[in-house]
Design a protein around this motif. Structure first.
Motif, mmCIF file in Angstrom:
data_model
loop_
_atom_site.group_PDB
_atom_site.id
_atom_site.type_symbol
_atom_site.label_atom_id
_atom_site.label_comp_id
_atom_site.label_asym_id
_atom_site.label_seq_id
_atom_site.Cartn_x
_atom_site.Cartn_y
_atom_site.Cartn_z
ATOM 1 N N ASN A 38 15.499 46.499 38.243
ATOM 2 C CA ASN A 38 14.196 47.160 38.357
ATOM 3 C C ASN A 38 13.705 47.345 39.788
ATOM 4 N N ALA A 39 14.067 46.432 40.677
ATOM 5 C CA ALA A 39 13.526 46.488 42.033
ATOM 6 C C ALA A 39 14.005 47.743 42.752
ATOM 7 N N ASP A 40 13.185 48.226 43.710
ATOM 8 C CA ASP A 40 13.607 49.367 44.515
ATOM 9 C C ASP A 40 14.747 48.974 45.440
ATOM 10 N N GLY A 41 14.802 47.720 45.807
ATOM 11 C CA GLY A 41 15.914 47.205 46.587
ATOM 12 C C GLY A 41 16.067 45.731 46.292
ATOM 13 N N SER A 42 17.298 45.218 46.353
ATOM 14 C CA SER A 42 17.476 43.803 46.063
ATOM 15 C C SER A 42 18.757 43.298 46.703
ATOM 16 N N ALA B 48 21.792 27.839 33.051
ATOM 17 C CA ALA B 48 22.568 28.954 32.506
ATOM 18 C C ALA B 48 21.935 30.254 32.950
ATOM 19 N N ARG B 49 22.728 31.302 32.898
ATOM 20 C CA ARG B 49 22.226 32.640 33.149
ATOM 21 C C ARG B 49 22.691 33.531 32.018
ATOM 22 N N VAL B 50 21.792 34.364 31.513
ATOM 23 C CA VAL B 50 22.152 35.300 30.441
ATOM 24 C C VAL B 50 21.844 36.712 30.903
ATOM 25 N N LYS B 51 22.831 37.591 30.725
ATOM 26 C CA LYS B 51 22.556 39.012 30.877
ATOM 27 C C LYS B 51 22.641 39.640 29.500
ATOM 28 N N LEU B 52 21.572 40.301 29.114
ATOM 29 C CA LEU B 52 21.511 40.991 27.823
ATOM 30 C C LEU B 52 21.270 42.444 28.204
ATOM 31 N N GLY B 53 22.352 43.231 28.268
ATOM 32 C CA GLY B 53 22.221 44.549 28.875
ATOM 33 C C GLY B 53 21.771 44.347 30.303
ATOM 34 N N GLU B 54 20.718 45.031 30.698
ATOM 35 C CA GLU B 54 20.215 44.868 32.067
ATOM 36 C C GLU B 54 19.160 43.764 32.187
ATOM 37 N N THR B 55 18.754 43.203 31.056
ATOM 38 C CA THR B 55 17.828 42.062 31.111
ATOM 39 C C THR B 55 18.570 40.831 31.608
ATOM 40 N N GLU B 56 17.946 40.127 32.552
ATOM 41 C CA GLU B 56 18.620 38.956 33.123
ATOM 42 C C GLU B 56 17.652 37.785 33.200
ATOM 43 N N ASN B 142 15.246 39.936 35.655
ATOM 44 C CA ASN B 142 15.147 41.392 35.503
ATOM 45 C C ASN B 142 14.725 41.687 34.075
ATOM 46 N N HIS B 143 13.667 42.490 33.945
ATOM 47 C CA HIS B 143 13.086 42.745 32.632
ATOM 48 C C HIS B 143 13.494 44.127 32.143
ATOM 49 N N ASP B 144 14.428 44.142 31.189
ATOM 50 C CA ASP B 144 14.755 45.413 30.557
ATOM 51 C C ASP B 144 14.642 45.285 29.040
ATOM 52 N N GLY B 145 13.624 44.523 28.607
ATOM 53 C CA GLY B 145 13.365 44.422 27.178
ATOM 54 C C GLY B 145 13.941 43.169 26.548
ATOM 55 N N ASN B 146 13.301 42.746 25.444
ATOM 56 C CA ASN B 146 13.748 41.612 24.623
ATOM 57 C C ASN B 146 13.907 40.320 25.405
ATOM 58 N N VAL B 204 17.219 45.904 16.190
ATOM 59 C CA VAL B 204 17.253 44.593 16.865
ATOM 60 C C VAL B 204 17.365 44.802 18.362
ATOM 61 N N ASP B 205 17.058 43.751 19.091
ATOM 62 C CA ASP B 205 17.241 43.720 20.547
ATOM 63 C C ASP B 205 16.682 44.966 21.221
ATOM 64 N N PRO B 206 15.371 45.183 21.127
ATOM 65 C CA PRO B 206 14.802 46.394 21.715
ATOM 66 C C PRO B 206 14.964 46.434 23.241
ATOM 67 N N SER B 207 15.276 47.593 23.737
ATOM 68 C CA SER B 207 15.295 47.805 25.182
ATOM 69 C C SER B 207 13.857 47.928 25.676
ATOM 70 N N LEU B 208 13.693 47.949 26.975
ATOM 71 C CA LEU B 208 12.343 48.069 27.538
ATOM 72 C C LEU B 208 11.680 49.362 27.059
ATOM 73 N N GLU B 209 12.436 50.446 27.062
ATOM 74 C CA GLU B 209 11.880 51.730 26.605
ATOM 75 C C GLU B 209 11.407 51.613 25.146
ATOM 76 N N GLU B 210 12.235 51.014 24.318
ATOM 77 C CA GLU B 210 11.864 50.849 22.909
ATOM 78 C C GLU B 210 10.630 49.953 22.768
ATOM 79 N N GLU B 211 10.578 48.902 23.584
ATOM 80 C CA GLU B 211 9.401 48.021 23.516
ATOM 81 C C GLU B 211 8.122 48.759 23.897
ATOM 82 N N GLN B 212 8.234 49.632 24.884
ATOM 83 C CA GLN B 212 7.042 50.343 25.335
ATOM 84 C C GLN B 212 6.530 51.318 24.272
#
Lengths: 247, 264, 247, 264, 247, 264
Positions: A38-42, B48-56, B142-146, B204-212
């Motif tokens: 999401n960030a413009d730069g990172s 731990a770190r989880v990436k769910l699509g672009e959500t991190e 990083n917030h890309d939904g769910n 399931v697992d809505p993306s940010l666009e779907e959540e909006q």
């Protein structure tokens, strides 16, 4: 959970440091540019065990509006540590140390940015320390500089940062946590290396003026090496982009 | 005007979903790719770190010795906290947790607590005096939904990664044995599944666009034996009883699918 | 002052609950509408020992102004507990629990209100729990719904709320504090009963899907009963007004 | 404009009062109807509700075991807090107590404390170690003027309603005996009387309208034997010595009148 | 660091007080006007061991703007104690006592100021207690009044403040810390002496109406004496200015 | 426009300084007149006031008995706090310390701490249990530039003024002997020297006007034996290595000059 103990020696018989480094040797450093969606730069840095993320949003509208400046952009900077980044859990509320560091990091980067090109906007820089093992302010500046570049913010030069200091009577570069805590002095600096301009300079501990000059030169040399790594990281990023574009 | 554009977008998305398709090509009941990494922070007892699509999301677990609560003198303490740090989204602001961060932390907390995922009695050192507190810190990068599902997965992965230290009690004082380590007593593995309602369909697992653009969000958390252990409806819409039933009919299998990924 | 003790049994030999109720029996509920002088709308509920006041101010100008929405009213909601409402004194500063409940209560009521009729305004809903004996979120929604009606806010339907849950292995409706604390599961829901629309749904504890379905149906039935009482309370209020007008 | 209208209203009100009348028909020295109800909150150790005209206040008393202050090791602790919760008035905002709430709490506190209404020495359990803290929480439910008097009455009524639990000390620990109850040791009954100055006259128990237009507010609290035990001037006006004297000349009788209603 | 002990007697055999004063005797008071460089007006008082600084900024633009009044200036007042002003270090965060005192001090000064001459502005009054030895609210009002005059704010009259009270059964004027703490009553008042207008009146402790009247008169007499000292301090300041101008 | 005027002012000032002059007539390496007064607050264990030109700072030292930090169980605690109280400048606002106040406190703290000016081991009462905490509260009363040097001087003067009380330990309790007093154990006397860079020149002890127009600020703190014990660069400009060297070449002598004034 635990209080770390002071190691018996910070420099061993061979003249090596607790992590096996020579006095003038930097820790392994890895920069990555463009790591957040999401960030413009990172950018992300791992320097020894220190892990830091930096993100830039802007230039964008300033909220609240009365903070906007008529002749230039406002650079805002938040240096923040994750609760799990240190041995004892840290409260997520900003400490006095985090507030001071936010200020000196901002002032280390401001001289490099053409803020006057974006009047009435803000450039917001967020730094999150995920693991702190010494040298977080310098690593923050180095990685933030890459995040600013990744956001396309026009800069006079990259800012590279590195500390030198004194442990067990010996001058060393890029102190880790134990060296910082139990050493005799720490001199973090930041530079626009291409312009020979020092934008951060702090010190705690004690050094006589001669030692200080030597430490300063070691830190400058550290900045030069980091500066090359920063440029390399940016090149890699652009190479990746070029590859993707050529696909 | 903004609303007008949102309405047009929403219509298109609802239309697409009514045909069983999603804008990123997924099936309605399909999660985005999931990448889970444990042990990312050495200084934490677990991480731990989880990436769910672009959500991190990153989660760190810290353990401290504290006084137990008065009404549970023989139990350790679980504390879940979530930080929506501003590098994760242009809409996140620095400052104390807002209602979204608090809801996120509390829904993840409720799943772990209801499923009795951690054996809190095992974390008692001296009843009424000293117990271990487990701090689960959720850090959204990083917030890309769910965020709920990503955080719940990440919290579970981090708990499974957590190493306790051995200890002995000497004269009322707790002495930690640094060379003796054992895993945190994990008895259950709650997994949350989040649905978004768009028009007449659930995905399931809505993306940010779907959540909006969604009407309402529904999260169900399922434990090992297939029982529901937490539910949270979110958003300003409503659900019919049929829709709740529909979610219920798929959620146990879906959770088992995700659990395999997390527990490994 | 004192920690309550877990009763030995939550369901007795006769299948009755700690307060003598049958599993599917609601506590005695009393709604009163229009109980406060200053608010635009208000209501009070006593449900068992739980006592809650709700007040509505608005539609009115939004402060601070940047929160206003161009196409609809903003519904703001504060769920708050009096320090003396629980066994141990509660600090009056809002807890995390109160903040979550404020959010879910707001989201349970929003679907019922024609917010689009009052653009650029706010409708402010204040809920004060004077005594908490379990089921405060559901009772808050039910009573807030009456306060909104009393304020003349146009609504699609009244929102009625009720929980079902499991105590000592048995499914029951409208849990009191002891049942909530020592029971196995709690499922609070809210509904626009006339529209069959569920606007709140939460759960903690453990239920298998079959039990959950049964509990859900019990809660729906509870909502239906409460819905009738809500309508009754409104009728009474209007009857009173009519009487006063005819005097 | 607003000011203009306020000035016109004020003139009319001052004129009316100078003729010995008030807009709601009361005499200058007359209180609005007072309704006092004790024991409204079972979960509190003591509670009361007071309606003073349309002004409505609830008070709950809670008692906890705490460490005494260092300079009074053998005394219990009294803590008075007031919340101007936003349902009571369109001008009250959510958030920590503002200067009005703090002044209200402190004026009520001062009356109780100066009159030594509670025998704090009786609330000592183990000197220097454990004492009872009495929390008096004032909750304003509807604001139609004269919150100080309504709150002071309600606090006194709630204290009179308060039941303590018996206890014994076993090995340094306080063990509460739940089946043994006795009243809080109340030794005195302070009552506050509030005047508003409008033009050259004083009135008691100002309504909200009167408060909004008054020059100055004067509260005097009187204890059982007729001594003054607290005074507070409020508002941006001034008083002459003659006006203070005038208030003084009626306040003791007025307080006795109210005390009878509260103590019953 | 230490808890002060209650002296055995507050009035000795000769009828004198702990600091040797007679019952109706004020402590030594020294006012200085115009003591700070940046403030628009300032003054300092030493009254016994009590030391207070007051500074006035304004009339100036109000921030945030929505606090401005269309028909008059807003008087804002902050009474604040230095952490080192009392025996035990005080947290610098404002206490409830400081918030109440800020309010009553503001309301003691407001009647004296022609606020209506400066609509839409604020007059900001900052009071810092450097050493607190009793009577800080009265001393604050007296010194703030001089700071307002020094700032050129037009006033109906100076406001002078003084307390009277009862210690060891005896009525006395201008109580010090020990007398305030261990005495039987304290009646602080403030007056526009020239106008016979009481602008502050508080009391704690217990007095019968007759005692109260006597105490009130003693406090009024104290105000009169302080009023003369205030006028003297202003004259001195103007004399100094004249001297400087004539140089 | 504001910027335009500031630029013109700045040019004039830089020109003047390049000629070796300053607007108040000082030499580039000259401090404003310094007045130091100790013992201004009787109720504090130590206190001082410093006037540096029109800049005025007060410092009070309080000492309390507290629990030591876990990682330094045998050492007293030093806490430095700075309040930029709003009477000192039209730009200071009431509220918790902002970044400027925090930086000020931390730079002063760092000088005292690095130089080991206070013998913290001497402040231990019962290791791991009770130690003395030294609170150094910096109170800025008038801001006319160079708050760091004025505060550092004032803090040192106040520490030198500080009297501890004697004590004995009786049965685990600390009993203070009020009639036995001795000075705080001060081992070193750190002095900070602040430079401002204006154009190509450095000046010491910048006035407020110089601070507002300077490119960058550089503070170096020097201890008794001439070692540097703290450095802080401030402001949004940069320094060359030559400029740092230039500062270094004068700072030790300059510090010795100031130290004589403070230590007396």
């Amino acid at each position: 959970m635990f209080l770390e103990k002071r190691p018996e020696k910070l420099i061993d018989k061979k003249g090596l440091r607790t992590d096996g480094r020579k006095p003038d040797e930097l820790r392994p450093i890895k920069f990555e540019v463009g790591v957040l969606g999401n960030a413009d730069g990172s950018a992300r840095v791992q320097q020894g065990k220190t892990i830091i993320l930096a993100a830039v949003y802007g230039p964008r509208e300033v909220h609240p509006r009365h903070l906007a400046l008529p002749d230039r952009a406002v650079l805002r900077c938040r240096y923040h540590m994750a609760p799990f980044s240190v041995s004892r859990r840290k409260s997520p509320a900003p400490s006095r140390r985090e507030m001071e560091l936010s200020k000196v990091i901002r002032e280390a980067l401001e001289p490099a940015i053409f803020l006057e090109r974006y009047p009435r906007t803000s450039i917001d820089l967020f730094i999150e320390v995920l693991q702190a093992d010494g040298g977080t302010r310098c690593a923050s500046i180095s990685v933030a500089s890459l995040a600013l570049a990744d956001a396309g913010i026009p800069m006079r030069d990259l800012v590279a940062a590195c500390a030198a200091g004194k442990v067990d009577g010996k001058l060393v570069v890029d102190l880790n946590d134990v060296e910082d805590k139990y050493g005799e002095a720490d001199v973090p600096i930041a530079m626009m290396v291409g312009l020979n301009a020092v934008t951060l300079l702090q010190m705690d501990g004690m050094l006589d003026p001669k030692e200080f000059r030597t430490a300063l030169n070691m830190a400058v040399e550290g900045c030069r090496q980091i500066y090359e790594m920063q440029k390399e990281a940016l090149k890699e990023k652009y190479a990746l982009i070029r590859e993707e574009l050529e696909k | 005007m903004r609303t007008l554009i949102a309405n047009i977008k929403r219509k298109k998305l609802v239309q697409l979903i009514s045909e069983g398709k999603r804008s990123d090509g997924r099936d309605l009941m399909e999660y985005r790719p999931i990448v889970i990494e444990r042990g990312i922070i050495e200084k934490a007892e677990g991480s731990a770190r989880v990436k769910l699509g672009e959500t991190e999301v990153a989660v760190g677990v810290k353990i401290e010795v504290e006084r137990p609560f008065e009404d549970t003198p023989d139990q350790g303490i679980l504390t879940v906290n979530a930080e929506l740090v501003p590098l994760a989204s242009p809409t996140f602001e620095p400052g104390p947790p807002d209602e979204n961060a608090i809801e996120l932390a509390r829904v993840v907390d409720r799943g772990i607590r209801s499923a009795e995922a951690i054996d809190l009695k095992e974390l008692c050192i001296i009843p009424g005096e000293k117990v271990f507190t487990v701090f689960v810190d959720i850090y959204v990068l990083n917030h890309d939904g769910n965020l709920i599902d990503a955080s719940a997965m990440c919290a579970l992965a981090a708990l499974l990664d957590t190493k306790m230290f051995g200890y002995e009690v000497k004269g009322g004082e707790v002495v930690i044995k640094e060379d003796e380590r054992h895993p945190l007593p994990i008895k259950n593995h709650p997994v949350s599944i989040t649905f978004a309602k768009l028009g007449d369909e659930l995905v399931v697992d809505p993306s940010l666009e779907e959540e909006q653009l969604m009407d309402v969000r529904l999260t169900m958390t399922v434990e090992d034996s297939g029982k529901i252990c937490a539910i949270q409806k979110g958003g300003s819409g409503f659900l019919t009883l049929e829709e709740i039933d529909k979610a219920l009919s798929v959620v146990v299998d879906k959770a088992e699918e995700i659990r395999k990924l997390v527990v490994g």
